[in-house]
Design a protein around this motif. Structure first.
Motif, PDB file in Angstrom:
ATOM      1  N   ARG A 159       0.848  -1.184   0.000  1.00 53.18           N
ATOM      2  CA  ARG A 159       0.000   0.000   0.000  1.00 53.18           C
ATOM      3  C   ARG A 159       0.891   1.245   0.000  1.00 53.18           C
ATOM      4  N   PHE A 160       0.423   2.300  -0.665  1.00 54.23           N
ATOM      5  CA  PHE A 160       1.255   3.509  -0.764  1.00 54.23           C
ATOM      6  C   PHE A 160       0.395   4.762  -0.767  1.00 54.23           C
ATOM      7  N   LYS A 161       1.039   5.863  -0.386  1.00 53.39           N
ATOM      8  CA  LYS A 161       0.422   7.185  -0.496  1.00 53.39           C
ATOM      9  C   LYS A 161       0.783   7.812  -1.849  1.00 53.39           C
ATOM     10  N   ARG A 162       2.036   7.601  -2.278  1.00 49.56           N
ATOM     11  CA  ARG A 162       2.491   8.082  -3.570  1.00 49.56           C
ATOM     12  C   ARG A 162       3.337   6.988  -4.221  1.00 49.56           C
ATOM     13  N   ALA A 163       3.364   6.990  -5.552  1.00 49.80           N
ATOM     14  CA  ALA A 163       4.182   6.015  -6.276  1.00 49.80           C
ATOM     15  C   ALA A 163       4.929   6.722  -7.406  1.00 49.80           C
ATOM     16  N   ILE A 164       6.087   6.179  -7.733  1.00 46.55           N
ATOM     17  CA  ILE A 164       6.878   6.672  -8.864  1.00 46.55           C
ATOM     18  C   ILE A 164       7.150   5.504  -9.798  1.00 46.55           C
ATOM     19  N   VAL A 165       6.836   5.676 -11.066  1.00 44.87           N
ATOM     20  CA  VAL A 165       7.179   4.674 -12.079  1.00 44.87           C
ATOM     21  C   VAL A 165       8.496   5.106 -12.709  1.00 44.87           C
ATOM     22  N   ALA A 166       9.505   4.250 -12.558  1.00 40.05           N
ATOM     23  CA  ALA A 166      10.840   4.551 -13.099  1.00 40.05           C
ATOM     24  C   ALA A 166      11.393   3.300 -13.758  1.00 40.05           C
ATOM     25  N   ASP A 319       4.500  19.085 -16.260  1.00 40.44           N
ATOM     26  CA  ASP A 319       5.804  19.692 -16.014  1.00 40.44           C
ATOM     27  C   ASP A 319       6.338  19.371 -14.633  1.00 40.44           C
ATOM     28  N   TYR A 320       5.458  18.850 -13.752  1.00 41.24           N
ATOM     29  CA  TYR A 320       5.889  18.447 -12.408  1.00 41.24           C
ATOM     30  C   TYR A 320       6.132  16.952 -12.331  1.00 41.24           C
ATOM     31  N   LEU A 321       6.109  16.269 -13.499  1.00 43.44           N
ATOM     32  CA  LEU A 321       6.333  14.835 -13.604  1.00 43.44           C
ATOM     33  C   LEU A 321       5.221  14.018 -12.949  1.00 43.44           C
ATOM     34  N   PRO A 326      -3.146  11.587  -9.990  1.00 36.14           N
ATOM     35  CA  PRO A 326      -2.398  12.531  -9.152  1.00 36.14           C
ATOM     36  C   PRO A 326      -1.547  11.892  -8.068  1.00 36.14           C
ATOM     37  N   ARG A 327      -1.789  10.618  -7.741  1.00 35.92           N
ATOM     38  CA  ARG A 327      -0.979   9.942  -6.726  1.00 35.92           C
ATOM     39  C   ARG A 327       0.283   9.318  -7.311  1.00 35.92           C
ATOM     40  N   ILE A 328       0.356   9.267  -8.648  1.00 42.09           N
ATOM     41  CA  ILE A 328       1.437   8.529  -9.299  1.00 42.09           C
ATOM     42  C   ILE A 328       2.262   9.475 -10.169  1.00 42.09           C
ATOM     43  N   TYR A 329       3.574   9.387 -10.011  1.00 40.16           N
ATOM     44  CA  TYR A 329       4.525  10.193 -10.776  1.00 40.16           C
ATOM     45  C   TYR A 329       5.383   9.263 -11.631  1.00 40.16           C
ATOM     46  N   ILE A 352      10.778  13.667  -5.939  1.00 42.44           N
ATOM     47  CA  ILE A 352      10.743  13.544  -4.478  1.00 42.44           C
ATOM     48  C   ILE A 352      10.115  14.791  -3.867  1.00 42.44           C
ATOM     49  N   GLN A 353      10.583  15.947  -4.333  1.00 44.43           N
ATOM     50  CA  GLN A 353      10.052  17.210  -3.813  1.00 44.43           C
ATOM     51  C   GLN A 353       8.558  17.339  -4.113  1.00 44.43           C
ATOM     52  N   ASN A 354       8.194  17.083  -5.353  1.00 41.42           N
ATOM     53  CA  ASN A 354       6.808  17.294  -5.774  1.00 41.42           C
ATOM     54  C   ASN A 354       5.840  16.294  -5.151  1.00 41.42           C
ATOM     55  N   ALA A 355       6.268  15.058  -5.009  1.00 43.06           N
ATOM     56  CA  ALA A 355       5.365  14.004  -4.518  1.00 43.06           C
ATOM     57  C   ALA A 355       5.195  14.025  -3.001  1.00 43.06           C
ATOM     58  N   LEU A 356       6.249  14.396  -2.285  1.00 41.85           N
ATOM     59  CA  LEU A 356       6.223  14.234  -0.831  1.00 41.85           C
ATOM     60  C   LEU A 356       6.304  15.520  -0.020  1.00 41.85           C
ATOM     61  N   PHE A 357       6.910  16.558  -0.575  1.00 45.87           N
ATOM     62  CA  PHE A 357       7.224  17.697   0.275  1.00 45.87           C
ATOM     63  C   PHE A 357       6.664  19.032  -0.210  1.00 45.87           C
TER      64      PHE A 357
END
Length: 507
Positions: A159-166, A319-321, A326-329, A352-357
């Motif tokens: 389970r996650f609050k935010r996710a990044i596909v890389a 532009d914010y990746l 909206p939960r996934i970058y 990291i900045q945009n998704a968490l802070f």
């Protein structure tokens, strides 16, 4: 895992670092602040950065940590290029009045072993153990979104609050008649070779194809480089590309440009049949390298399940990746037009900045604010940052261009490396740097000075006032600052200077 062939001590060390055979996935104890899918450069930077700032992070990798860059890209290719450059230096020793007895011999198996040893050493920085110590939960297995806040990996739900596909990219294999029935290499299999192909065919004269064509020629192969466009490195400054083409041809690469009607035949070996400038060719090769670009890894991720839009160019981000969920970058090759390790690195930092802070729009970082240079590691190298003249034209931006040839640069003359230049484009009538191209043996290092100036808003005129050691190739950049400053000498300025000179002479 073809990259792990041959399965020697060095590749076993690599495996132990980036996909330990006895590794057991952790058991999740609660939701993660961030789940990162893909442990290439973007994923590693995102996971380490977020964990270092106190977030609970899971990192998922289906194959080898380190991604393409470590395993089948930047790292092994530069290891091979280093050996090829040493061989080229030895062969050119006589021109510097250095006598090398006997012919130069290249031990190709030894070259590849050296590369594998260096790659294994570098892999420690990308290892599962290192990331575990950084506080990251590392999971191996295929990942698939099952809901907007869950992802499945090897049967376990995270389970996650935010996710990044890389998840990066893979070689794009073109539709060429006969290719399906032929054996061929890509960057994913090239570095597993242990014997030098006597005749190597390379299709695609972009950065990968051009670098490897020159390197393998330097190691003793007869190389045929085929490109459908006119000239190599079609996206680069044409003056720069022509210098590189002359250099690789001098090193023994045979270039067939404007290749048309290409067919591959597997008949007692591989045959490349094509038209080039009105002539029909039938060229036999022992091995064939396909180097025609990259395709994003978007399959089997369940992106449709969570409303993430993508196409054959990759995941769509703003532009914010941020994706259409909206939960996934996303970060790196899977979404970026700049498919470079250093671009993935800084995209991940922004995510990291945009998704968490970030709080709403406050504190967000834009992808468009990044000034991203790149380099092709041929000899000489070609490096670029910012706008090309044709891009400035398309955007209706008037520019001034300043060029410093290495033919007039003392260090280049002394080193016998006069085939090169620094070209800088500024906004018309000002010293604001908009772009630059450098052709030099160390262009990849030199471009950083220009990139820093662009990032920090330092104009070309200010560079002129920065003392550079003499003699260096970097002086070429300072000399362009002098060129700019001379354009500021208007008739009025010259008049005033003349009055001051005469007044001082009279006193």
């Amino acid at each position: 895992m073809n990259v792990l062939q041959p399965y020697d001590d060095h590749n076993r060390a690599l495996e132990q670092n980036v996909h330990p055979p006895s590794y057991v996935n952790p058991t999740p104890t609660g939701p993660y602040h961030l789940v990162v899918i893909g442990a290439g450069t973007a994923g590693l930077v995102a996971a380490a950065g977020a964990a270092g700032l106190g977030a609970r992070v899971a990192l998922i990798e289906r194959d080898l940590m380190g991604g393409d860059c470590l395993n089948v890209g930047c790292v092994p290719s530069k290891g091979i290029i280093s050996s090829a450059r040493v061989a080229a230096t030895a062969k050119a020793a006589e021109a510097y009045s250095v006598n090398v007895p006997g012919p130069i011999e290249v031990d190709f198996a030894g070259v590849m072993q050296r590369m594998r040893k260096a790659r294994a050493k570098i892999s420690r920085a990308d290892s599962a153990e290192r990331y575990r110590k950084l506080g990251v939960d590392v999971y191996f297995g295929g990942a698939r979104f099952t809901a907007s806040d869950t992802v499945d990996v090897a049967g376990t739900t995270l389970r996650f609050k935010r996710a990044i596909v890389a998840t990066g990219s893979r070689p794009a294999v073109p539709s060429i008649p006969g290719l399906d029935g032929a054996e061929y290499l890509t960057n994913e299999s090239l570095f597993s070779l242990t014997q030098l192909p006597q005749r190597l065919g390379v299709i695609g004269a972009g950065p990968i194809g051009t670098e490897m064509a020159q390197a393998f020629a330097g190691l003793g192969a007869k190389v045929l480089l085929v490109e459908s466009d006119h000239g190599i490195l079609s996206k680069e400054d044409r003056d720069a590309a022509e210098i590189v083409q002359a250099a690789i041809e001098k090193d023994g690469v045979r270039v067939l440009c404007c290749g048309r009607d290409l067919h591959i035949a597997q008949e007692k070996g591989i045959h490349l049949r094509l038209d080039s400038h009105g002539t029909r060719y039938d060229e036999p090769v022992d091995q064939l390298l396909i180097a025609t670009g990259r395709a994003p890894n978007t399959e089997s991720l369940g992106l449709e399940t969570v409303g993430v839009d993508y196409d054959d160019r990759g995941i769509q981000v703003d532009d914010y990746l941020q994706t259409t969920n909206p939960r996934i970058y996303a970060a790196g090759d899977v979404c970026g037009k700049f498919k470079f390790t250093h671009a993935a690195d800084f995209m991940a930092r922004a995510v990291i900045q945009n998704a968490l802070f970030a709080v709403g729009p406050l504190g967000k970082k834009r992808m468009s604010d990044l000034v991203i240079p790149w380099a092709t590691y041929t000899t000489p190298e070609v490096a670029h940052v910012g706008l090309y003249p044709h891009q400035a034209d398309e955007q209706n931006i008037a520019i001034d261009t300043y060029v410093q040839s290495f033919e007039e640069l003392d260090r280049a003359i002394l080193e016998g490396e006069q085939e090169g230049f620094v070209k800088i484009h500024t906004k018309r009538g000002s010293d604001k740097i908009l772009g630059a191209t450098i052709v030099a043996r160390s262009a990849g290092d030199l471009i950083s000075q220009v990139t820093m100036a662009m990032t920090q808003g330092i104009g070309l005129g200010k560079i002129a006032g920065t003392i550079h050691p003499y003699p260096t190739q970097a002086e070429a950049i300072r000399k362009l600052g002098d060129q700019y400053n001379r354009t500021r000498l208007t008739p009025l300025n010259k008049s005033v200077l003349g009055v001051l000179r005469r007044w001082n002479a009279g006193t």
